[in-house]
Design a protein around this motif. Structure first.
Motif, PDB file in Angstrom:
ATOM      1  N   ASP A 148       0.814  -1.222   0.000  1.00 43.82           N
ATOM      2  CA  ASP A 148       0.000   0.000   0.000  1.00 43.82           C
ATOM      3  C   ASP A 148       0.847   1.272   0.000  1.00 43.82           C
ATOM      4  OD1 ASP A 148      -2.465  -1.330  -0.089  1.00 43.82           O
ATOM      5  OD2 ASP A 148      -2.466  -1.596   2.098  1.00 43.82           O
ATOM      6  N   LEU A 149       1.999   1.203  -0.656  1.00 44.39           N
ATOM      7  CA  LEU A 149       2.869   2.367  -0.783  1.00 44.39           C
ATOM      8  C   LEU A 149       2.693   3.058  -2.128  1.00 44.39           C
ATOM      9  CD1 LEU A 149       6.090   0.841   0.764  1.00 44.39           C
ATOM     10  CD2 LEU A 149       4.609   2.593   1.776  1.00 44.39           C
ATOM     11  N   LEU A 150       1.938   2.414  -3.005  1.00 44.63           N
ATOM     12  CA  LEU A 150       1.707   2.954  -4.337  1.00 44.63           C
ATOM     13  C   LEU A 150       0.249   2.703  -4.704  1.00 44.63           C
ATOM     14  CD1 LEU A 150       3.390   4.266  -6.648  1.00 44.63           C
ATOM     15  CD2 LEU A 150       3.671   1.992  -7.593  1.00 44.63           C
ATOM     16  N   THR A 151      -0.380   3.714  -5.257  1.00 40.40           N
ATOM     17  CA  THR A 151      -1.745   3.577  -5.766  1.00 40.40           C
ATOM     18  C   THR A 151      -1.691   3.771  -7.278  1.00 40.40           C
ATOM     19  OG1 THR A 151      -2.230   5.932  -5.593  1.00 40.40           O
ATOM     20  CG2 THR A 151      -2.690   4.563  -3.635  1.00 40.40           C
ATOM     21  N   TRP A 152      -2.784   3.458  -7.959  1.00 38.10           N
ATOM     22  CA  TRP A 152      -2.823   3.669  -9.402  1.00 38.10           C
ATOM     23  C   TRP A 152      -2.679   5.143  -9.732  1.00 38.10           C
ATOM     24  CZ3 TRP A 152      -1.621   0.190 -12.696  1.00 38.10           C
ATOM     25  CH2 TRP A 152      -1.861  -1.154 -12.405  1.00 38.10           C
ATOM     26  N   ALA A 153      -3.260   5.989  -8.923  1.00 38.68           N
ATOM     27  CA  ALA A 153      -3.151   7.436  -9.163  1.00 38.68           C
ATOM     28  C   ALA A 153      -1.692   7.891  -9.052  1.00 38.68           C
ATOM     29  CB  ALA A 153      -4.032   8.202  -8.182  1.00 38.68           C
ATOM     30  N   THR A 154      -0.987   7.400  -8.033  1.00 38.70           N
ATOM     31  CA  THR A 154       0.424   7.761  -7.859  1.00 38.70           C
ATOM     32  C   THR A 154       1.268   7.182  -8.989  1.00 38.70           C
ATOM     33  OG1 THR A 154       0.090   7.731  -5.465  1.00 38.70           O
ATOM     34  CG2 THR A 154       2.360   7.723  -6.246  1.00 38.70           C
ATOM     35  N   GLU A 156       0.287   6.562 -12.068  1.00 35.08           N
ATOM     36  CA  GLU A 156       0.014   7.349 -13.277  1.00 35.08           C
ATOM     37  C   GLU A 156       0.686   8.718 -13.202  1.00 35.08           C
ATOM     38  OE1 GLU A 156      -4.246   7.357 -13.439  1.00 35.08           O
ATOM     39  OE2 GLU A 156      -4.334   5.234 -13.995  1.00 35.08           O
ATOM     40  N   LEU A 157       0.596   9.366 -12.052  1.00 32.72           N
ATOM     41  CA  LEU A 157       1.255  10.654 -11.875  1.00 32.72           C
ATOM     42  C   LEU A 157       2.773  10.488 -11.989  1.00 32.72           C
ATOM     43  CD1 LEU A 157       1.093  13.673 -11.264  1.00 32.72           C
ATOM     44  CD2 LEU A 157       1.027  13.081  -8.816  1.00 32.72           C
ATOM     45  N   GLY A 158       3.279   9.388 -11.460  1.00 34.70           N
ATOM     46  CA  GLY A 158       4.707   9.089 -11.570  1.00 34.70           C
ATOM     47  C   GLY A 158       5.151   8.984 -13.019  1.00 34.70           C
ATOM     48  N   LEU A 159       4.332   8.350 -13.842  1.00 32.08           N
ATOM     49  CA  LEU A 159       4.675   8.230 -15.264  1.00 32.08           C
ATOM     50  C   LEU A 159       4.740   9.613 -15.909  1.00 32.08           C
ATOM     51  CD1 LEU A 159       5.271   6.574 -17.777  1.00 32.08           C
ATOM     52  CD2 LEU A 159       2.802   6.323 -18.105  1.00 32.08           C
ATOM     53  N   LEU A 160       3.756  10.450 -15.635  1.00 33.20           N
ATOM     54  CA  LEU A 160       3.747  11.802 -16.207  1.00 33.20           C
ATOM     55  C   LEU A 160       4.959  12.619 -15.739  1.00 33.20           C
ATOM     56  CD1 LEU A 160      -0.037  12.706 -15.899  1.00 33.20           C
ATOM     57  CD2 LEU A 160       1.224  12.127 -17.978  1.00 33.20           C
ATOM     58  N   LEU A 161       5.230  12.579 -14.444  1.00 37.00           N
ATOM     59  CA  LEU A 161       6.379  13.315 -13.910  1.00 37.00           C
ATOM     60  C   LEU A 161       7.691  12.733 -14.420  1.00 37.00           C
ATOM     61  CD1 LEU A 161       5.268  13.938 -10.217  1.00 37.00           C
ATOM     62  CD2 LEU A 161       5.398  15.588 -12.079  1.00 37.00           C
ATOM     63  N   GLY A 162       7.741  11.416 -14.534  1.00 38.40           N
ATOM     64  CA  GLY A 162       8.955  10.763 -15.018  1.00 38.40           C
ATOM     65  C   GLY A 162       9.283  11.155 -16.446  1.00 38.40           C
TER      66      GLY A 162
END
Length: 188
Positions: A148-154, A156-162
């Motif tokens: 529970d350290l990563l959610t789908w929202a995080t 997806e946001l990670g992909l955009l920021l990455g």
């Protein structure tokens, strides 16, 4: 296999494996990209739309040393995200920078697969993309979601920021490498 790995690898270890897997993968690319591009430059230009093939040849037609400098910049970014994640695990902070690095690394493996399919042969980085990057990325996502350290929202946001973060880092790395090796640091 995952239950055994869960017992053997702590979450910290899983996170710290990112720069290690990155180094193995990019070592394959560093060693193979220059000779591959010399041999396949014309075919790449023929198989891709006119502007794209020439642009890729310019980017990947660089010398091994300048390519290694660009990879070094990427390693710095991956290492920063990994250190951040290690601290965040202990102190309850955000894993978003790590999610960004993992997302780009995972997506990057598919570019290698696509290149090999398009050219119907080995391409630089495809071996470690299949043998290391994909299995590591899948397992890292599994562990982060399970804890529970990563959610789908995080994610997806990670992909955009990455993607947004990797573009300037790649540009800076390629520019620095090209300048260094144009000024006589290439020993050939």
């Amino acid at each position: 296999m995952f239950p055994w790995l869960n017992q053997v690898l702590s979450l910290h270890t899983v996170i710290w494996l990112l720069p290690i897997v990155f180094m193995f993968h990019d070592l394959e690319e560093i060693v193979t990209v220059e000779p591959f591009m010399r041999r396949n430059r014309m075919e790449i230009e023929k198989r891709l739309p006119s502007g794209i093939g020439k642009r890729l040849n310019k980017i990947f037609g660089m010398r091994t040393g300048s390519f290694a400098v660009a990879v070094g910049f990427m390693l710095l970014g991956v290492s920063f995200c990994t250190v951040w994640a290690g601290i965040a695990l202990d102190q309850g902070g955000s894993l978003l920078p790590f999610a960004a690095a993992l997302a780009v690394f995972f997506a990057h493996s598919f570019t290698h697969l696509g290149q090999s399919v398009l050219l119907r042969r080995y391409t630089p980085g495809v071996a470690t993309a299949v043998l290391l990057v994909l299995p590591y990325s899948i397992y890292a996502y599994y562990r982060l979601f399970s804890a529970d350290l990563l959610t789908w929202a995080t994610a997806e946001l990670g992909l955009l920021l990455g993607v947004g973060g990797v573009i300037p880092l790649l540009w800076l790395g390629h520019k620095t490498g090209t300048r260094l090796f144009k000024n006589g640091l290439d020993f050939e």
